[in-house]
Design a protein around this motif. Sequence first.
Motif, short mmCIF file in Angstrom:
data_model
loop_
_atom_site.label_atom_id
_atom_site.label_comp_id
_atom_site.label_asym_id
_atom_site.label_seq_id
_atom_site.Cartn_x
_atom_site.Cartn_y
_atom_site.Cartn_z
N SER A 4 0.85 -1.19 0.00
CA SER A 4 0.00 0.00 0.00
C SER A 4 0.89 1.24 0.00
CB SER A 4 -0.90 0.01 1.24
OG SER A 4 -0.13 0.23 2.40
N ASP A 5 0.30 2.37 -0.33
CA ASP A 5 1.04 3.63 -0.30
C ASP A 5 1.60 3.90 1.09
OD1 ASP A 5 0.54 4.06 -2.97
OD2 ASP A 5 -1.12 5.47 -2.64
N GLU A 6 0.82 3.57 2.11
CA GLU A 6 1.26 3.77 3.49
C GLU A 6 2.49 2.91 3.80
OE1 GLU A 6 1.60 5.29 7.21
OE2 GLU A 6 0.31 6.03 5.60
N GLU A 7 2.46 1.65 3.35
CA GLU A 7 3.62 0.76 3.57
C GLU A 7 4.86 1.29 2.86
OE1 GLU A 7 1.86 -3.69 4.10
OE2 GLU A 7 1.45 -2.72 2.19
N ILE A 8 4.66 1.79 1.65
CA ILE A 8 5.78 2.34 0.88
C ILE A 8 6.34 3.57 1.59
CG2 ILE A 8 6.42 3.46 -1.30
CD1 ILE A 8 4.43 1.48 -2.66
N ARG A 9 5.46 4.42 2.11
CA ARG A 9 5.93 5.59 2.86
C ARG A 9 6.74 5.18 4.09
NH1 ARG A 9 1.30 8.04 0.96
NH2 ARG A 9 -0.08 7.31 2.59
N LYS A 10 6.29 4.12 4.77
CA LYS A 10 7.01 3.63 5.96
C LYS A 10 8.40 3.10 5.60
CE LYS A 10 3.07 2.56 8.90
NZ LYS A 10 2.29 1.52 9.56
N ILE A 11 8.56 2.66 4.39
CA ILE A 11 9.86 2.14 3.93
C ILE A 11 10.75 3.30 3.48
CG2 ILE A 11 11.01 0.76 2.15
CD1 ILE A 11 8.43 -1.00 2.13
N ILE A 12 10.18 4.23 2.75
CA ILE A 12 10.95 5.31 2.11
C ILE A 12 11.29 6.45 3.08
CG2 ILE A 12 10.80 7.12 0.35
CD1 ILE A 12 9.46 5.08 -1.47
N THR A 13 10.37 6.82 3.95
CA THR A 13 10.59 7.97 4.85
C THR A 13 11.87 7.84 5.68
OG1 THR A 13 8.23 8.44 4.90
CG2 THR A 13 9.57 9.40 6.65
N PRO A 14 12.10 6.72 6.35
CA PRO A 14 13.34 6.62 7.12
C PRO A 14 14.59 6.75 6.26
CG PRO A 14 11.84 4.82 7.69
CD PRO A 14 11.25 5.54 6.53
N LEU A 15 14.51 6.31 5.01
CA LEU A 15 15.66 6.44 4.10
C LEU A 15 15.97 7.91 3.84
CD1 LEU A 15 14.94 3.65 1.49
CD2 LEU A 15 16.85 3.74 3.09
N LEU A 16 14.92 8.66 3.57
CA LEU A 16 15.12 10.09 3.29
C LEU A 16 15.68 10.79 4.53
CD1 LEU A 16 11.87 10.78 1.26
CD2 LEU A 16 14.21 10.72 0.37
N LEU A 17 15.18 10.41 5.70
CA LEU A 17 15.65 11.03 6.94
C LEU A 17 17.10 10.64 7.25
CD1 LEU A 17 12.45 10.61 9.14
CD2 LEU A 17 13.31 12.71 8.06
N SER A 18 17.52 9.48 6.74
CA SER A 18 18.90 9.03 7.00
C SER A 18 19.90 9.61 6.00
CB SER A 18 18.96 7.50 6.97
OG SER A 18 18.82 7.04 5.64
N GLY A 19 19.39 10.40 5.06
CA GLY A 19 20.29 11.02 4.09
C GLY A 19 20.36 10.32 2.75
N CYS A 30 9.83 -3.48 -9.79
CA CYS A 30 8.59 -3.08 -9.11
C CYS A 30 8.14 -1.65 -9.44
CB CYS A 30 8.74 -3.24 -7.60
SG CYS A 30 9.77 -1.97 -6.83
N GLY A 31 9.00 -0.86 -10.08
CA GLY A 31 8.62 0.50 -10.45
C GLY A 31 8.86 1.55 -9.38
N SER A 32 9.34 1.13 -8.22
CA SER A 32 9.62 2.07 -7.13
C SER A 32 10.83 2.93 -7.48
CB SER A 32 9.91 1.29 -5.84
OG SER A 32 10.39 2.14 -4.84
N PRO A 33 10.88 4.16 -6.95
CA PRO A 33 12.09 4.97 -7.17
C PRO A 33 13.31 4.29 -6.56
CG PRO A 33 10.33 6.30 -6.19
CD PRO A 33 9.88 4.87 -6.17
N LEU A 34 14.43 4.40 -7.23
CA LEU A 34 15.68 3.87 -6.69
C LEU A 34 16.28 4.91 -5.76
CD1 LEU A 34 17.26 2.24 -9.87
CD2 LEU A 34 16.03 1.10 -8.01
N PHE A 35 17.06 4.45 -4.80
CA PHE A 35 17.72 5.32 -3.83
C PHE A 35 19.21 5.08 -3.87
CE2 PHE A 35 13.50 5.80 -2.42
CZ PHE A 35 13.44 6.89 -1.57
N GLU A 36 19.95 6.10 -3.42
CA GLU A 36 21.39 5.96 -3.29
C GLU A 36 21.78 6.35 -1.87
OE1 GLU A 36 25.57 7.44 -5.31
OE2 GLU A 36 23.69 8.36 -5.95
N LEU A 37 22.59 5.50 -1.25
CA LEU A 37 23.09 5.78 0.09
C LEU A 37 24.49 5.19 0.19
CD1 LEU A 37 22.49 6.92 2.92
CD2 LEU A 37 21.64 4.65 3.54
#
Length: 106
Positions: A4-19, A30-37
Amino acid sequence: MALSDEEIRKIITPLLLSGAKMLDKHCPKCGSPLFELNGRVFCPVCEHRKKQRKAELKGIEEILMEKLKVLANNLPDDIEKLEKHLRVMEKIIEILERYKKLEGEE
């Protein structure tokens, strides 16, 4: 299984907060945005699913190991019953080996 959108937010939000940096590229799976860390590019949704699957496999493995221990501690004296008992134990071991291979592939 779609998240769900809520589950995706719960996965992505901590990543953004971690930099972690959200890239303008998307996961081909899956079509989700890729991240770099820390120089590593990854799909947070696929990694989340992989962790979930690994946890599920671990749970099943623990149940099978417990069943195997119970069977090993209760071997019957009758030879026919013992043979059946050992065949069941053999099947459980085969299943455990398959789960181990699945875990190794991920």
